[in-house]
Design an enzyme around this catalytic site. Sequence first.
Site, PDB file in Angstrom:
ATOM      1  N   CYS A  95       0.844  -1.200   0.000  1.00 39.39           N
ATOM      2  CA  CYS A  95       0.000   0.000   0.000  1.00 39.39           C
ATOM      3  C   CYS A  95       0.879   1.249   0.000  1.00 39.39           C
ATOM      4  CB  CYS A  95      -0.923   0.002   1.211  1.00 39.39           C
ATOM      5  SG  CYS A  95      -2.153  -1.320   1.203  1.00 39.39           S
ATOM      6  N   ASN A 130       1.055   4.263   9.387  1.00 42.28           N
ATOM      7  CA  ASN A 130       1.966   4.623   8.299  1.00 42.28           C
ATOM      8  C   ASN A 130       2.735   5.904   8.606  1.00 42.28           C
ATOM      9  OD1 ASN A 130      -0.764   3.692   6.171  1.00 42.28           O
ATOM     10  ND2 ASN A 130       0.924   2.377   6.808  1.00 42.28           N
TER      11      ASN A 130
END
Length: 286
Positions: A170, A201
């Site tokens: 991703c 993230n």
Amino acid sequence: MKQYLDFLKWVLEKGKHKENRTSVDTISAFGYQMRFDLSKGFPLVTTKKTNFSAIAHELLWFIKGDTNIKYLVDNKVNIWNQWPYESYKKSQDFQSESLKEFIQKIKDDNEFAQKHGNLGPVYGKQWRDFLGIDQLKKVIEQIKNNPNSRRLIVSSWNPSEIDTMLLPPCHTLFQFYVNDNKLSCHLYQRSADAFLGIPFNIASYALLTFLLAQETNLEVGDFVHSIGDAHIYVNHLEQVKTQLKRNPKELPKLIIKNKNIFEINFEDIELVDYEFDPIIKGEVAV
């Protein structure tokens, strides 16, 4: 962090209802960027409790080049469990075990873990062995020896191996930038789970920037986060609305005790003064 709350608001305001590969639809919008000055604190979301231990262990797992969940589950990190379990359910070895039973087998049986705990050539493999190239080691050498280079890039997106990954990356590509003795990082993320994934993230790549700055004798600069498909799963909408009612707190600080990034252990990383609001739970879409 105001930047993160503004991002959630933007997805809610600009997003459209969209189907996807999972069984849970999303509110999705395209193209967003956030910037965090890392000298002002470590960007860990404070409007809900965020599991820093899991973030740090996952990053160390990437750095080691590991792609098997055994290291993670041995350290009580369960964020990747669902994908190898779904793969195992399709195998001839499946004996109707629950996810909990599957994970216990991963912990107890090394042979079982080697066979069924691997995610394929995901992040760690690409960082440390992209068609034979150790990208992470190479980019560190470039930062030390040629800091003005515009080629300080690591890519996790390897088209030749995407089909053999249980979940394609991703967060796909990151670039470093050196100026005024400060190291900055810019991440491009193709797909972003706004509620569950993005807090991880942000913190993960901020931590990576801190680690590389220490390794290369630099100060930290900015972390820039560019996102393609930004989405809120419809079963997370109430959680997001709850979070948006909360006010961000002061950011925590980070202490790193080991300078060598390839020798660092979890115990070498310390998060201090982390204040947070209560946890908000949500189910991951597989």
